[in-house]
Design a protein around this motif. Structure first.
Motif, PDB file in Angstrom:
ATOM      1  N   ALA A   5       0.947  -1.154   0.097  1.00 35.34           N
ATOM      2  CA  ALA A   5      -0.045   0.076  -0.055  1.00 35.34           C
ATOM      3  C   ALA A   5       0.773   1.239   0.127  1.00 35.34           C
ATOM      4  CB  ALA A   5      -0.880  -0.162   1.150  1.00 35.34           C
ATOM      5  N   PHE A 166     -13.402 -13.032   3.669  1.00 38.20           N
ATOM      6  CA  PHE A 166     -13.001 -12.213   2.776  1.00 38.20           C
ATOM      7  C   PHE A 166     -13.514 -12.039   1.540  1.00 38.20           C
ATOM      8  CE2 PHE A 166      -9.294 -12.585   5.753  1.00 38.20           C
ATOM      9  CZ  PHE A 166      -9.135 -11.473   6.344  1.00 38.20           C
ATOM     10  N   ILE A 169     -12.339 -13.054  -4.642  1.00 39.87           N
ATOM     11  CA  ILE A 169     -11.608 -11.930  -4.951  1.00 39.87           C
ATOM     12  C   ILE A 169     -11.065 -12.330  -6.334  1.00 39.87           C
ATOM     13  CG2 ILE A 169      -9.503 -10.706  -4.482  1.00 39.87           C
ATOM     14  CD1 ILE A 169      -9.657 -11.772  -1.495  1.00 39.87           C
ATOM     15  N   GLN A 176      -5.372  -6.876 -10.949  1.00 39.71           N
ATOM     16  CA  GLN A 176      -6.224  -7.388  -9.847  1.00 39.71           C
ATOM     17  C   GLN A 176      -5.454  -7.972  -8.786  1.00 39.71           C
ATOM     18  OE1 GLN A 176      -8.671  -9.693 -12.526  1.00 39.71           O
ATOM     19  NE2 GLN A 176     -10.531  -8.156 -12.324  1.00 39.71           N
ATOM     20  N   GLN A 179      -4.115  -5.274  -6.512  1.00 42.86           N
ATOM     21  CA  GLN A 179      -5.308  -4.749  -5.768  1.00 42.86           C
ATOM     22  C   GLN A 179      -5.832  -5.610  -4.794  1.00 42.86           C
ATOM     23  OE1 GLN A 179      -7.908  -4.125  -8.890  1.00 42.86           O
ATOM     24  NE2 GLN A 179      -7.188  -1.939  -9.326  1.00 42.86           N
ATOM     25  N   ALA A 180      -5.876  -6.892  -4.996  1.00 43.26           N
ATOM     26  CA  ALA A 180      -6.205  -7.928  -3.842  1.00 43.26           C
ATOM     27  C   ALA A 180      -5.184  -8.028  -2.701  1.00 43.26           C
ATOM     28  CB  ALA A 180      -6.329  -9.279  -4.608  1.00 43.26           C
ATOM     29  N   SER A 182      -2.953  -5.684  -1.968  1.00 46.03           N
ATOM     30  CA  SER A 182      -3.225  -4.126  -0.970  1.00 46.03           C
ATOM     31  C   SER A 182      -4.301  -4.151  -0.218  1.00 46.03           C
ATOM     32  CB  SER A 182      -3.142  -3.135  -2.058  1.00 46.03           C
ATOM     33  OG  SER A 182      -3.476  -1.710  -1.554  1.00 46.03           O
ATOM     34  N   SER A 183      -5.450  -4.598  -0.725  1.00 39.77           N
ATOM     35  CA  SER A 183      -6.668  -4.644   0.197  1.00 39.77           C
ATOM     36  C   SER A 183      -6.781  -5.743   1.212  1.00 39.77           C
ATOM     37  CB  SER A 183      -7.760  -5.311  -0.837  1.00 39.77           C
ATOM     38  OG  SER A 183      -9.169  -5.405   0.070  1.00 39.77           O
ATOM     39  N   LEU A 184      -6.059  -7.073   0.944  1.00 43.92           N
ATOM     40  CA  LEU A 184      -6.149  -7.928   2.149  1.00 43.92           C
ATOM     41  C   LEU A 184      -5.027  -7.482   3.308  1.00 43.92           C
ATOM     42  CD1 LEU A 184      -6.195 -11.205   0.063  1.00 43.92           C
ATOM     43  CD2 LEU A 184      -7.961 -10.455   1.820  1.00 43.92           C
ATOM     44  N   GLY A 186      -4.469  -4.179   3.827  1.00 42.17           N
ATOM     45  CA  GLY A 186      -4.944  -3.109   4.708  1.00 42.17           C
ATOM     46  C   GLY A 186      -6.055  -3.658   5.671  1.00 42.17           C
ATOM     47  N   LYS A 187      -6.870  -4.779   5.340  1.00 46.80           N
ATOM     48  CA  LYS A 187      -7.714  -5.238   6.234  1.00 46.80           C
ATOM     49  C   LYS A 187      -7.143  -5.911   7.471  1.00 46.80           C
ATOM     50  CE  LYS A 187     -11.247  -5.904   2.818  1.00 46.80           C
ATOM     51  NZ  LYS A 187     -11.923  -6.633   2.001  1.00 46.80           N
TER      52      LYS A 187
END
Length: 344
Positions: A5, A166, A169, A176, A179-180, A182-184, A186-187
């Protein structure tokens, strides 16, 4: 910890565009001497790295590889006086820092630091400090790398993590997958340590994918770095967000990491890096006090900026530009010298 991120994955570092290197080395020295004249008016630039890959990674095209790293080090060496961090700390204390002073640091303890970065550093005669989280040595894997490698290994076009909360995805393309990841991350990043690990273990069990287990250093590689004259610094055991721990647990993480490293290298460990390293978010004033009480001489954060004439030796800022060309790289280094860093 390598954090997707916070990494510009589309940038092509200066290693791919070095035609202006000669001009930059001359102009850079002059500019940096004006911005960092040394002694009482000194400003210290500390660069931070995590990994140095043997070759370009399509999933992380902005991550530094061997070619990038060598050219970056040659550029920094041409415009700055690179000194060991321990020497810089003593010089800051005594107000004897040389002009254009800079230090090189690495966080976490990735095996490629020893396998790829060390030979380059030795060839160029550049000292560096390696901050190592001891819980991942000898076959361990950091939680964020588990996420990265799980997404990398997913056959696609969907990674089904619905059973562990989750969702499903999309991972059909490189974008993609980026992005996956970065999203995971972050969570998961700011969950309590055990909860985070439980969620990651559940993801791995559900996905049933084979993941690499030799990403981090062995104890022997830590000794190799130390034997090559590199500094070894503490970085806790499990790389927790210290601000999310109670004081007793935070002290234990810092102290046990220091003790483990001293057992490996047979020498005192005098420098520390706060995991994740953002002041007031990742570490607090109480953690600065703990580091001081445990006998460290100094500590580094990940707040951008340069150390100015009123340094807090237990909150030294760090920075690394990732610009395409040598001129932009040095321009950002110069701008960073003027930035006053956050601290708690």
């Amino acid at each position: 910890m390598h954090n997707t991120a916070e990494t510009n994955n589309t940038a092509q570092p200066l290693a791919r565009a070095g035609s202006d290197f000669g001009w930059s080395s001359v102009a850079g020295r002059a500019a940096m001497r004006l911005l960092s004249p040394g002694k009482g008016d000194a400003r210290l630039s500390i660069l931070i790295y995590h990994r140095v890959l043997p070759a370009r990674d399509p999933l992380f095209p902005g991550e530094v590889d061997a070619q990038d790293f060598e050219r970056q080090m040659r550029l920094v060496q041409s415009s700055f006086n690179i000194i060991p961090l321990a020497d810089a700390v003593r010089a800051l204390r005594n107000k004897t820092l040389p002009p254009r002073a800079a230090c090189i640091t690495f966080d976490d303890g990735y095996a490629d630091n020893a396998e790829v970065a060390l030979p380059i550093l030795r060839r160029l005669g550049i000292p560096a400090t390696f901050f190592i989280a001891t819980g991942f040595l000898d076959g361990g894997r950091m939680w964020n790398d588990t996420v990265i490698e799980l997404v990398r290994a997913a056959p696609g076009p969907l990674l089904d993590l619905e059973a562990v909360g989750f969702g499903r995805i999309d991972v059909a393309s490189i974008l993609q997958r980026q992005q996956a990841i970065s999203s995971l991350i972050g969570k998961l990043k700011y969950l309590p340590l055990q909860e985070r690990q439980d969620r990651i273990d559940a993801m791995c069990d559900h996905a049933s994918l084979s993941l690499p287990d030799k990403l981090m250093m062995t104890s022997g590689q830590v000794r190799e770095l130390h034997g090559a004259g590199m500094e070894i610094g503490g970085h806790t055991v499990n790389h927790p967000i210290l601000a999310r721990l109670d004081a007793k647990a935070a002290r234990r993480e810092i102290a046990e990491g220091k003790e483990a490293l001293e057992g490996i290298i047979g020498a005192p460990v005098r420098l520390f890096a706060y995991p994740n390293g953002k002041p007031a978010r990742d570490y607090l004033a109480e953690h600065v006090g703990i580091v001081r009480e445990l006998g460290f001489d100094a500590a580094v954060s990940t707040a951008w900026g340069a150390t100015a004439s009123d340094p807090d030796l237990y909150q030294l800022p760090r920075f690394t530009p990732w610009d395409q060309g040598a001129n932009k790289f040095l321009l950002r280094m110069g701008r960073n010298l003027l930035k006053r860093a956050e601290r708690v």
